[in-house]
Structure formats: structure tokens, C-alpha cells
Design an enzyme around this catalytic site. Structure first.
Site, PDB file in Angstrom:
ATOM      1  N   LYS A  64      11.294 -50.883 131.984  1.00  0.00           N
ATOM      2  CA  LYS A  64       9.860 -50.872 132.260  1.00  0.00           C
ATOM      3  C   LYS A  64       9.520 -50.840 133.751  1.00  0.00           C
ATOM      4  O   LYS A  64       8.442 -50.376 134.131  1.00  0.00           O
ATOM      5  CB  LYS A  64       9.193 -52.074 131.604  1.00  0.00           C
ATOM      6  N   SER A 319      17.440 -49.941 125.995  1.00  0.00           N
ATOM      7  CA  SER A 319      16.196 -50.040 126.760  1.00  0.00           C
ATOM      8  C   SER A 319      15.979 -51.393 127.417  1.00  0.00           C
ATOM      9  O   SER A 319      15.253 -51.480 128.415  1.00  0.00           O
ATOM     10  CB  SER A 319      15.004 -49.706 125.859  1.00  0.00           C
TER      11      SER A 319
END
Length: 426
Positions: A64, A319
């Protein structure tokens, strides 16, 4: 949902090569270039070359930071001076906070009041004196509404977690790094889908550079918003979702993300939440890798592509690794239930002495274990059913267990097969 076998090409609109290359140069100021590691355990298991793109090793333990920093870095001096806002209960908040601190910009982060203290503390640590954390409401939607109010009233800029060109371009740098680290293009790249910002960024770069690479999106079964959008050929809002895979549990994918994703995705796979839990435990026990539920999805999806990936080069984008240790017992439980090794029953024992002892002796198999037992009527145990949790060593032991109960004439209700009762009692 299976897509056409015709090679996909990147959308000419929205995010292009120049955007991703520019983001790559911007991000060199702050991110870790995460490794692309060949995983020997997974490669042997699936008879192919499996590489893991380790965004769990990123500076905020998730990808992110790439999108958040790239977008915040692009703001005008006037926008930066007015301050910025985000709404998040997880990884986006951490990437946002780190970016605020690194760039010296004041930011407000709206988080649900139900957010675990560990996550709130982590966000404050990354943001330092440059962020203010506001806990409000019970859900992300509540936090989002409050963040929008701050934007309207104070003229602050909202930093979206996924639905923005700069966010997508920042995420696209993951694809760029993958291609640079491989000697030849991957045959398959598996990428988690939540709001769609990651898969649209990685997929866009892949299709521009290696159009024959198959981009496979992976969603949690209980929050398959991209699957539904592709099915209806428009972005839709799901009525309800399973929030367990919190990093990918999104009711509605981004509009921009959908437009890009539908041009670059070759397939979308839905992974049951229990399967994700099994993968989390396997990655920890066999590979010494800590992943969060959303980060486990690409690896979990390999089972569903076992035949197609034999002998191929496969990349799974991990991720993130922000896994809350307090959730591990729940993850183990969900894994056991999914694998057919844990079963819950409401059992009506015969109203006579020794009935429970007979159950232990005659019903349980030699390797079966009772992991939970409680009477539902605390003050009248003789006339009330009992909640019994049984763990098996092998899932094949389930049918013999059922046959023994039926042969003994013991009335039972299997809670695993009754979702309403299961959620009420377990």
C-alpha cells in the site's frame, strides 16, 4: 470466471507505461525493492517454478505504500498545505501515515472505533506528529463518511485506497520489478483483488511488456465484487460480504480499476476463506512466511490451477504480512473446518447413566478427539442437548463417525451444515 484465451493487452486509456515508470522513480525515495524469491517448497508441490513477490517485506509490511506515496507526492504545494485525509482500518492507513511523515504533510486518518489497538498504534508510529487518528463509528463506511465531511468542510484532499490513477501507477511498479527480476516473462501472475488497485496496476504493466503472460485475479469467495462486476459488465455494490479477508473484503471495486482490470485479466478465481486460512498456516509452518489473509490468496489459488501451471513460471504477489496474532486461533479453526477435520454437533444423549461414557467408547474413533463439550442447559443437563466439537486426524474418518452415531440411534444435528446455527453457537 474464465476469460478468453486470446492474449489481453493493456488499456490505452488511464494508466500507461510512462505513468508507471515515473512512479518507479518517485518511489525510489522511500520504498524497499522487495525480493522476488523462488520458493522451493511450492515449486516442488506444483511441479513448476513458483516465485513469490514479497511485498510482506515492504517498509510498512504491505504494497500500500506504493500507491499512497505516489499519489501524495504528486499533490500541489497548495493541496499539501491544506492537509490530506484517508479512511482505512488497515494497510492503506499505514502507507498513508508513513507518507505523511516522510513528506512532512499533515494528515487525518479516520478509522472505525472497532479497529484493534495494535493497528492504531502501528499507524500512529508510522505517522508520528504528522498524523491525527480519529476513531469513529463501527465500520469502514462510517469512517469514510466522516473523512468526506472533513474534506468538504476543511478543503482537505482525500487519498483513495485504490480508485485513482496515481495509486494504480504506484502499484504497477510491482509488475515492473517482477519483469526486471525474471530472466524471461512469467507464464502466470496471480494477484489479489480487493478494490482492484493492485491487479489493475500489475496487470497493466504486464500486458504492456509481456502480453502473453496470464494475469489471474484472486478474490475471497465471500467478497467477490470483481467477479460480479465482470459478470454484469459494470461496477456493482454487493449487498453483504464476509469480512474475514479484511485486506480484500470490498463491497464495490473501483470504477477506474474495473475499466483497467477487464482489459488485462485472463481469469478470476474465488478462494474460500477457510482455504485462505489453510494457506496461511502452511506458509508459516513450511516456508516461515507470515502473511495476512489477503496476501495468502494468490498461493491458495495455485491448487485450482494445478494442471495449467505444470512446468511453467508462476509469480504470486504476496500483498502483505500484517497478520494479527490474536486471529491465529480463529484461522486454525476455519482451516480445520474447511479441510473437513473439525465438526460440530448438537447431540441428544440418551437420558440414562453412562450415556456420555458410551459415546466416548463406542462413537469416537481411535484418532478422534473431543475439543469442545458443553451442555446447552446449564441447570438441567439431563434433559438438554450438548454441543460437541470433534477433531479428526483424517477427513476420511468423518463418514465412519456418522455411521456409528446412526447405528447407536443417537439423535444429532450437524452444525457445520447449518450456517445459522453454526454462527449462533460457535
Amino acid at each position: 470466471m474464465k476469460q478468453t484465451d486470446k492474449p489481453k493487452t493493456a488499456s490505452s486509456a488511464s494508466v500507461g507505461m510512462e505513468d508507471i515508470v515515473r512512479a518507479h522513480h518517485v518511489l525510489r525515495e522511500v520504498i524497499v525493492r522487495t525480493p522476488l524469491q523462488r520458493d522451493a517448497v511450492l515449486s516442488a508441490k506444483y511441479d513448476c517454478n513458483v516465485y513469490l513477490k514479497r511485498e510482506d517485506l515492504q517498509i510498512v509490511r504491505s504494497f500500500k505504500i506504493r500507491g499512497a506515496y505516489n499519489m501524495i507526492r504528486s499533490l500541489t504545494p497548495e493541496e499539501s498545505a491544506r492537509g490530506i485525509v484517508c479512511a482505512s482500518a488497515g494497510n492503506h492507513a499505514q502507507g498513508f501515515a508513513f507518507s505523511c511523515n516522510a513528506l512532512g504533510i499533515q494528515g487525518k486518518i479516520y478509522m472505525p472505533a472497532t479497529t484493534p489497538n495494535q493497528k492504531v498504534t502501528q499507524v500512529k508510529r508510522f505517522g508520528g506528529k504528522h498524523v491525527e487518528v480519529i476513531l469513529t463509528g463501527d465500520t469502514y463506511d462510517d469512517a469514510y463518511e466522516e473523512s468526506m465531511k472533513a474534506c468538504r468542510e476543511q478543503g482537505m484532499t482525500f487519498i483513495h485506497p485504490f480508485d485513482n490513477e496515481k495509486i494504480v501507477a504506484g502499484n504497477g511498479t510491482i509488475g515492473m520489478e517482477i519483469m526486471e527480476d525474471l530472466k524471461q516473462p512469467a507464464d502466470f501472475v496471480f494477484v489479489t483483488i480487493g478494490g482492484g488497485g493492485l491487479v489493475s496496476g500489475v496487470g497493466a504493466y504486464m500486458k504492456m511488456v509481456a502480453p502473453t503472460t496470464k494475469v489471474i485475479g484472486v478474490e475471497p469467495l465471500g467478497a467477490a465484487s470483481m467477479t460480479e462486476a465482470l459478470k454484469q459488465d459494470k461496477v456493482v455494490t454487493l449487498d453483504s460480504i464476509d469480512k474475514f479477508v479484511d485486506g480484500a473484503a470490498v463491497k464495490r471495486v473501483g470504477d477506474l480499476n474495473f475499466e483497467i482490470a477487464k482489459t488485462v485479466l485472463d481469469d478470476v478465481i474465488k478462494v474460500p476463506e477457510g482455504k485462505a486460512c489453510t494457506t496461511i498456516l502452511e506458509l508459516y509452518n513450511e516456508n516461515a512466511i507470515v502473511v495476512e489473509p489477503a496476501g495468502s490468496l494468490p498461493v491458495a489459488a495455485l491448487d485450482m490451477y494445478r494442471e495449467q501451471i505444470k512446468g511453467k513460471t508462476v509469480v504470486c504477489v504476496i500483498s502483505g504480512g500484517n497478520n494479527d496474532i490474536d486471529r491465529m486461533q480463529e484461522m486454525k479453526e476455519r482451516s480445520l473446518i474447511y479441510e473437513g477435520l473439525k465438526h460440530y454437533f448438537m447431540v441428544n444423549f440418551p437420558q440414562r447413566a453412562g450415556a456420555l461414557r458410551e459415546f466416548l467408547a463406542d462413537i469416537l474413533g481411535p484418532n478422534d478427539d473431543i475439543t469442545r463439550f458443553e451442555y446447552t442447559k446449564k441447570n438441567n443437563k439431563e434433559n438438554g442437548p450438548a454441543l460437541v466439537g470433534i477433531e479428526l486426524m483424517n477427513k476420511e474418518d468423518y463418514l465412519p463417525l456418522i455411521r456409528r452415531m446412526e447405528a447407536k440411534g443417537i439423535p444429532y444435528t450437524e452444525l457445520n451444515r447449518d450456517l445459522n446455527l453454526f454462527n449462533l453457537l460457535i
